[in-house]
Design a protein around this motif. Sequence first.
Motif, PDB file in Angstrom:
ATOM      1  N   THR A   1       0.855  -1.178   0.000  1.00 28.09           N
ATOM      2  CA  THR A   1       0.000   0.000   0.000  1.00 28.09           C
ATOM      3  C   THR A   1       0.892   1.230   0.000  1.00 28.09           C
ATOM      4  OG1 THR A   1      -1.740  -1.160   1.208  1.00 28.09           O
ATOM      5  CG2 THR A   1      -1.830   1.231   1.222  1.00 28.09           C
ATOM      6  N   PHE A   2       0.652   2.087  -0.989  1.00 27.24           N
ATOM      7  CA  PHE A   2       1.433   3.300  -1.185  1.00 27.24           C
ATOM      8  C   PHE A   2       0.622   4.484  -0.671  1.00 27.24           C
ATOM      9  CE2 PHE A   2       2.663   0.125  -4.210  1.00 27.24           C
ATOM     10  CZ  PHE A   2       4.044   0.175  -4.207  1.00 27.24           C
TER      11      PHE A   2
ATOM     12  N   GLY B   1      -0.627  -3.763  -5.933  1.00 27.77           N
ATOM     13  CA  GLY B   1      -0.895  -3.163  -4.629  1.00 27.77           C
ATOM     14  C   GLY B   1      -2.046  -2.180  -4.670  1.00 27.77           C
ATOM     15  N   ARG B   2      -2.078  -1.324  -3.670  1.00 24.83           N
ATOM     16  CA  ARG B   2      -3.142  -0.329  -3.525  1.00 24.83           C
ATOM     17  C   ARG B   2      -2.523   1.029  -3.260  1.00 24.83           C
ATOM     18  NH1 ARG B   2      -8.168  -2.265  -0.861  1.00 24.83           N
ATOM     19  NH2 ARG B   2      -8.972  -0.271  -1.577  1.00 24.83           N
ATOM     20  N   VAL B   3      -3.330   2.036  -3.474  1.00 24.09           N
ATOM     21  CA  VAL B   3      -2.980   3.396  -3.107  1.00 24.09           C
ATOM     22  C   VAL B   3      -3.853   3.788  -1.925  1.00 24.09           C
ATOM     23  CG1 VAL B   3      -2.988   5.820  -3.848  1.00 24.09           C
ATOM     24  CG2 VAL B   3      -2.274   4.032  -5.444  1.00 24.09           C
TER      25      VAL B   3
ATOM     26  N   THR C   1      -5.643   2.699 -11.566  1.00 23.36           N
ATOM     27  CA  THR C   1      -5.278   1.385 -11.020  1.00 23.36           C
ATOM     28  C   THR C   1      -6.382   0.343 -11.131  1.00 23.36           C
ATOM     29  OG1 THR C   1      -6.066   1.849  -8.765  1.00 23.36           O
ATOM     30  CG2 THR C   1      -3.786   2.507  -9.297  1.00 23.36           C
ATOM     31  N   GLY C   2      -7.598   0.792 -11.292  1.00 22.61           N
ATOM     32  CA  GLY C   2      -8.718  -0.140 -11.301  1.00 22.61           C
ATOM     33  C   GLY C   2      -9.165  -0.545  -9.905  1.00 22.61           C
ATOM     34  N   LYS C   3      -8.574   0.037  -8.880  1.00 23.65           N
ATOM     35  CA  LYS C   3      -8.927  -0.287  -7.492  1.00 23.65           C
ATOM     36  C   LYS C   3      -9.291   0.983  -6.738  1.00 23.65           C
ATOM     37  CE  LYS C   3      -5.815  -4.233  -6.921  1.00 23.65           C
ATOM     38  NZ  LYS C   3      -4.705  -4.764  -6.114  1.00 23.65           N
TER      39      LYS C   3
ATOM     40  N   ILE D   1       0.187  -0.086   5.332  1.00 25.49           N
ATOM     41  CA  ILE D   1       0.967   0.914   4.592  1.00 25.49           C
ATOM     42  C   ILE D   1       2.403   0.430   4.460  1.00 25.49           C
ATOM     43  CG2 ILE D   1       1.843   3.282   4.611  1.00 25.49           C
ATOM     44  CD1 ILE D   1      -0.796   4.026   6.116  1.00 25.49           C
ATOM     45  N   SER D   2       2.882   0.406   3.211  1.00 24.24           N
ATOM     46  CA  SER D   2       4.220  -0.109   2.905  1.00 24.24           C
ATOM     47  C   SER D   2       5.224   0.978   2.573  1.00 24.24           C
ATOM     48  CB  SER D   2       4.152  -1.046   1.696  1.00 24.24           C
ATOM     49  OG  SER D   2       3.134  -1.992   1.834  1.00 24.24           O
TER      50      SER D   2
END
Length: 169
Positions: free
Chosen positions: A20-21, A47-49, A93-95, A120-121
């Motif tokens: 997760t960014f 991943g995700r934002v 992103t499609g998410k 969160i990464s």
Amino acid sequence: MSDTQTTSTNEEMPKEKEFTFLCVVDESPELGPALRFSCQRAKRVGGRVALVYVIQPAEFQHWMAIGDLMQEEAREEAEALLSEYSDKVVRATGKMPIIHLREGNTAEELISLIDEDKSISLLVLGGATGSDGPGPLVSYFVEKAAGKLRVPITVVPGNMTDEDIDNIT
């Protein structure tokens, strides 16, 4: 827990070990490159934002009703901005992004959020390109608080083009 208000929405909870960014939403020009970087990296690694907007405390506290009105207006503006950038993340992103809306000091709230949300990464910050330096958040985290975070920081220069970002992500 601090006395700040926190609102988070997760339409779809991130998978375990999903990157997760975290991208800080504000009205600065360097948000664009930072958001594109976050979206491109999330898309590349599956991943995700996550988006965070931190409402600053109302400075005008002389009359409580006026201070409350100012906070309500700030919250409405923050929600509109988060909605706008959330749509951009979905298109890129499609998410659906993870949304965080907090109140308080931005740097302190980022540290708290990263400590609280173990998904969160990476913290992605946009670096200003003016002669005043890279911006207050970048300066703070690079010079004073990098050791307070449990995740790495990526600073995306505000003058990077979409093509530049696409080439490195």
